[in-house]
Scaffold this active site. Structure first.
Site, mmCIF file in Angstrom:
data_model
loop_
_atom_site.group_PDB
_atom_site.id
_atom_site.type_symbol
_atom_site.label_atom_id
_atom_site.label_comp_id
_atom_site.label_asym_id
_atom_site.label_seq_id
_atom_site.Cartn_x
_atom_site.Cartn_y
_atom_site.Cartn_z
ATOM 1 N N GLY A 65 0.812 -1.310 -0.357
ATOM 2 C CA GLY A 65 -0.071 -0.052 0.124
ATOM 3 C C GLY A 65 0.831 1.237 -0.026
ATOM 4 O O GLY A 65 0.312 2.379 0.148
ATOM 5 N N LYS B 125 8.451 9.365 -8.566
ATOM 6 C CA LYS B 125 8.898 7.986 -8.390
ATOM 7 C C LYS B 125 9.967 7.998 -9.481
ATOM 8 O O LYS B 125 9.433 7.952 -10.712
ATOM 9 C CB LYS B 125 7.759 6.957 -9.002
#
Length: 209
Positions: free
Chosen positions: A15, A33
């Site tokens: 998660g 990211k």
């Protein structure tokens, strides 16, 4: 203060991306990211964009977009590229930044570099995401130990899943690390339920002080 925070996890598929989306929206931060491994079915950046409600300019482009959903070192090898540390310098932007790693701390980026090596180079505070299910105590304490051995600052642990407060408490007590809160599993999961959960479960000051 405009924090720059690294989000990592004790494992993959716990998660971490949902948490990163919630944190970025909570702080009204940008999201980055650095390495995306696997492009079919959408990327983590696209999921964060949908769940955070951030404008497109707050979702920074990945440095490496690799086709295969595998460990970054293998995905890069398949694509014929090599991930180098110098290519992973933190973007210099105005405002807060949430950086999401891939998998856990010991995930290899190439034949001699782990993600934790990059985190040590950045020297930014790390939020460690940990599941609450059986086995989390060992995984979480090993991760805390690894971060401490590298001298990486730990912002705290964010737990994800059902309420198992005894496990959470013993991890934080033995690891001598701050409990930031717990993000429950959300159904439905959307930007509204995610932000409501963050407002209930976390304190903004814990991430900005």
């Amino acid at each position: 203060m405009t924090p720059r925070i690294v989000v990592t996890g004790t494992d993959t598929d716990i998660g971490k991306t949902v948490f990163s989306a919630g944190l970025a929206g909570f702080l009204q931060a940008s999201y980055w990211k650095p390495v995306q491994a696997g492009l079919d079915g959408g990327t983590d950046s696209s999921r964060v964009a949908a769940l955070s409600g951030l404008p497109p300019q707050r979702i920074l482009p990945e440095r490496f977009r690799l086709n295969t959903p595998a460990s970054p070192h293998l995905a890069a090898q398949i694509d014929g590229v090599r991930i180098e540390l110098d290519a992973l310098d933190v973007p210099q932007i105005a405002g807060s930044l949430v950086i999401e790693g891939a998998g856990g701390l010991m995930v290899p980026l190439n034949s001699d570099t782990l993600y934790i090596d990059v985190f040590a180079r950045w020297n930014l505070p790390v939020v460690l995401c940990a599941r609450t299910a059986l086995g989390t105590i060992n995984h979480a304490l090993l991760s805390v130990e690894a971060l401490r051995r590298r001298g990486i600052p730990i912002c705290g642990i964010a737990f994800i899943g059902d309420d198992h407060r005894d496990s959470e408490d013993i991890i934080c007590a033995i690891g001598q690390v701050r409990r930031l809160g717990r993000l429950p599993r959300l159904d439905p999961l959307d930007r509204h339920t995610l932000q409501a959960a963050f407002k209930t479960s976390f304190n903004r000051e814990d991430f900005t002080s």
